[in-house]
Design a protein around this motif. Sequence first.
Motif, PDB file in Angstrom:
ATOM      1  N   GLN A   1      12.918   0.113  10.576  1.00  0.00           N
ATOM      2  CA  GLN A   1      13.911  -0.917  10.214  1.00  0.00           C
ATOM      3  C   GLN A   1      13.675  -1.872   8.946  1.00  0.00           C
ATOM      4  O   GLN A   1      12.499  -1.969   9.014  1.00  0.00           O
ATOM      5  CB  GLN A   1      14.166  -1.833  11.319  1.00  0.00           C
ATOM      6  N   MET A   2      14.417  -1.742   7.893  1.00  0.00           N
ATOM      7  CA  MET A   2      14.140  -2.282   6.594  1.00  0.00           C
ATOM      8  C   MET A   2      15.020  -3.390   6.162  1.00  0.00           C
ATOM      9  O   MET A   2      15.925  -3.451   5.966  1.00  0.00           O
ATOM     10  CB  MET A   2      13.931  -1.272   5.418  1.00  0.00           C
ATOM     11  N   ASN A   3      14.338  -4.585   6.105  1.00  0.00           N
ATOM     12  CA  ASN A   3      15.077  -5.669   5.962  1.00  0.00           C
ATOM     13  C   ASN A   3      14.649  -6.415   4.584  1.00  0.00           C
ATOM     14  O   ASN A   3      13.400  -6.057   4.208  1.00  0.00           O
ATOM     15  CB  ASN A   3      15.112  -6.906   7.118  1.00  0.00           C
ATOM     16  N   SER A   4      15.357  -7.196   4.205  1.00  0.00           N
ATOM     17  CA  SER A   4      14.912  -8.065   2.939  1.00  0.00           C
ATOM     18  C   SER A   4      14.442  -6.802   1.810  1.00  0.00           C
ATOM     19  O   SER A   4      13.704  -7.160   1.164  1.00  0.00           O
ATOM     20  CB  SER A   4      13.951  -8.885   2.735  1.00  0.00           C
ATOM     21  N   LEU A   5      15.390  -5.995   1.485  1.00  0.00           N
ATOM     22  CA  LEU A   5      15.058  -4.903   0.406  1.00  0.00           C
ATOM     23  C   LEU A   5      14.938  -5.382  -0.752  1.00  0.00           C
ATOM     24  O   LEU A   5      15.688  -6.279  -1.183  1.00  0.00           O
ATOM     25  CB  LEU A   5      15.911  -3.978   0.978  1.00  0.00           C
ATOM     26  N   LYS A   6      14.059  -4.843  -1.625  1.00  0.00           N
ATOM     27  CA  LYS A   6      13.782  -4.928  -2.800  1.00  0.00           C
ATOM     28  C   LYS A   6      14.029  -3.772  -3.760  1.00  0.00           C
ATOM     29  O   LYS A   6      14.041  -2.358  -3.214  1.00  0.00           O
ATOM     30  CB  LYS A   6      12.262  -5.608  -3.225  1.00  0.00           C
ATOM     31  N   PRO A   7      14.396  -3.971  -4.913  1.00  0.00           N
ATOM     32  CA  PRO A   7      14.581  -2.760  -5.908  1.00  0.00           C
ATOM     33  C   PRO A   7      13.475  -1.844  -5.891  1.00  0.00           C
ATOM     34  O   PRO A   7      13.420  -0.543  -5.939  1.00  0.00           O
ATOM     35  CB  PRO A   7      14.848  -3.243  -7.223  1.00  0.00           C
ATOM     36  N   GLU A   8      12.119  -2.334  -5.677  1.00  0.00           N
ATOM     37  CA  GLU A   8      10.990  -1.416  -5.669  1.00  0.00           C
ATOM     38  C   GLU A   8      10.606  -0.646  -4.283  1.00  0.00           C
ATOM     39  O   GLU A   8       9.932   0.013  -4.158  1.00  0.00           O
ATOM     40  CB  GLU A   8       9.552  -2.455  -5.810  1.00  0.00           C
ATOM     41  N   ASP A   9      11.574  -0.897  -3.412  1.00  0.00           N
ATOM     42  CA  ASP A   9      11.504  -0.144  -2.215  1.00  0.00           C
ATOM     43  C   ASP A   9      12.318   1.056  -2.406  1.00  0.00           C
ATOM     44  O   ASP A   9      12.361   1.989  -1.547  1.00  0.00           O
ATOM     45  CB  ASP A   9      12.175  -0.907  -1.095  1.00  0.00           C
ATOM     46  N   THR A  10      13.065   1.397  -3.709  1.00  0.00           N
ATOM     47  CA  THR A  10      13.835   2.544  -3.992  1.00  0.00           C
ATOM     48  C   THR A  10      12.875   3.816  -3.800  1.00  0.00           C
ATOM     49  O   THR A  10      11.800   3.795  -4.200  1.00  0.00           O
ATOM     50  CB  THR A  10      14.396   2.229  -5.439  1.00  0.00           C
ATOM     51  N   GLY A  11      13.430   4.600  -3.123  1.00  0.00           N
ATOM     52  CA  GLY A  11      12.577   6.104  -3.215  1.00  0.00           C
ATOM     53  C   GLY A  11      13.333   6.828  -2.290  1.00  0.00           C
ATOM     54  O   GLY A  11      14.048   6.698  -1.273  1.00  0.00           O
ATOM     55  N   VAL A  12      12.628   8.017  -2.052  1.00  0.00           N
ATOM     56  CA  VAL A  12      12.933   9.044  -0.996  1.00  0.00           C
ATOM     57  C   VAL A  12      11.928   8.906   0.179  1.00  0.00           C
ATOM     58  O   VAL A  12      10.527   8.881   0.077  1.00  0.00           O
ATOM     59  CB  VAL A  12      12.701  10.443  -1.414  1.00  0.00           C
ATOM     60  N   TYR A  13      12.574   8.463   1.252  1.00  0.00           N
ATOM     61  CA  TYR A  13      11.393   8.055   2.544  1.00  0.00           C
ATOM     62  C   TYR A  13      11.378   9.434   3.409  1.00  0.00           C
ATOM     63  O   TYR A  13      12.433  10.180   3.746  1.00  0.00           O
ATOM     64  CB  TYR A  13      12.364   7.143   3.196  1.00  0.00           C
ATOM     65  N   TYR A  14      10.190   9.812   3.737  1.00  0.00           N
ATOM     66  CA  TYR A  14       9.856  10.613   4.647  1.00  0.00           C
ATOM     67  C   TYR A  14       9.258  10.165   5.971  1.00  0.00           C
ATOM     68  O   TYR A  14       8.465   9.358   6.001  1.00  0.00           O
ATOM     69  CB  TYR A  14       8.818  11.689   3.851  1.00  0.00           C
TER      70      TYR A  14
END
Length: 124
Positions: free
Chosen positions: A82-95
């Motif tokens: 669960q990802m809240n308060s997302l920021k542009p630096e959270d961008t990526g491919v998640y594994y």
Amino acid sequence: QVQLVESGGGLVQAGGSLRLSCAASGFTFSTYSMGWFRQTPGKEREFVGAITRSGSVSVYRQSVKGRFTISRANGNNTVYLQMNSLKPEDTGVYYCAAEDDGSTRSSPREYDYWGQGTQVFVSS
């Protein structure tokens, strides 16, 4: 055969939320710790967090603490991010990844099985 299948990625505005899922099959899910990693082009895969076999303990990288939460449902062979308060630096491919020694290691080399990844893009 072993499979880890991530889902739930997508495009979200900064401040928004996403919930990633990882469905496991082909191994005894409840005996593996599960980790989440992310990667952007040109960078090494980085640890996001991990959860123990029972789900009683979870650990996170500092930059996501208080915003991300990992949980698991052993009855459904699924782990969530669960990802809240997302920021542009959270961008990526998640594994998602599985590790059989029961700990919550942060090195990708310690993990035995990997999913194919799901893309998360956070716009500013």
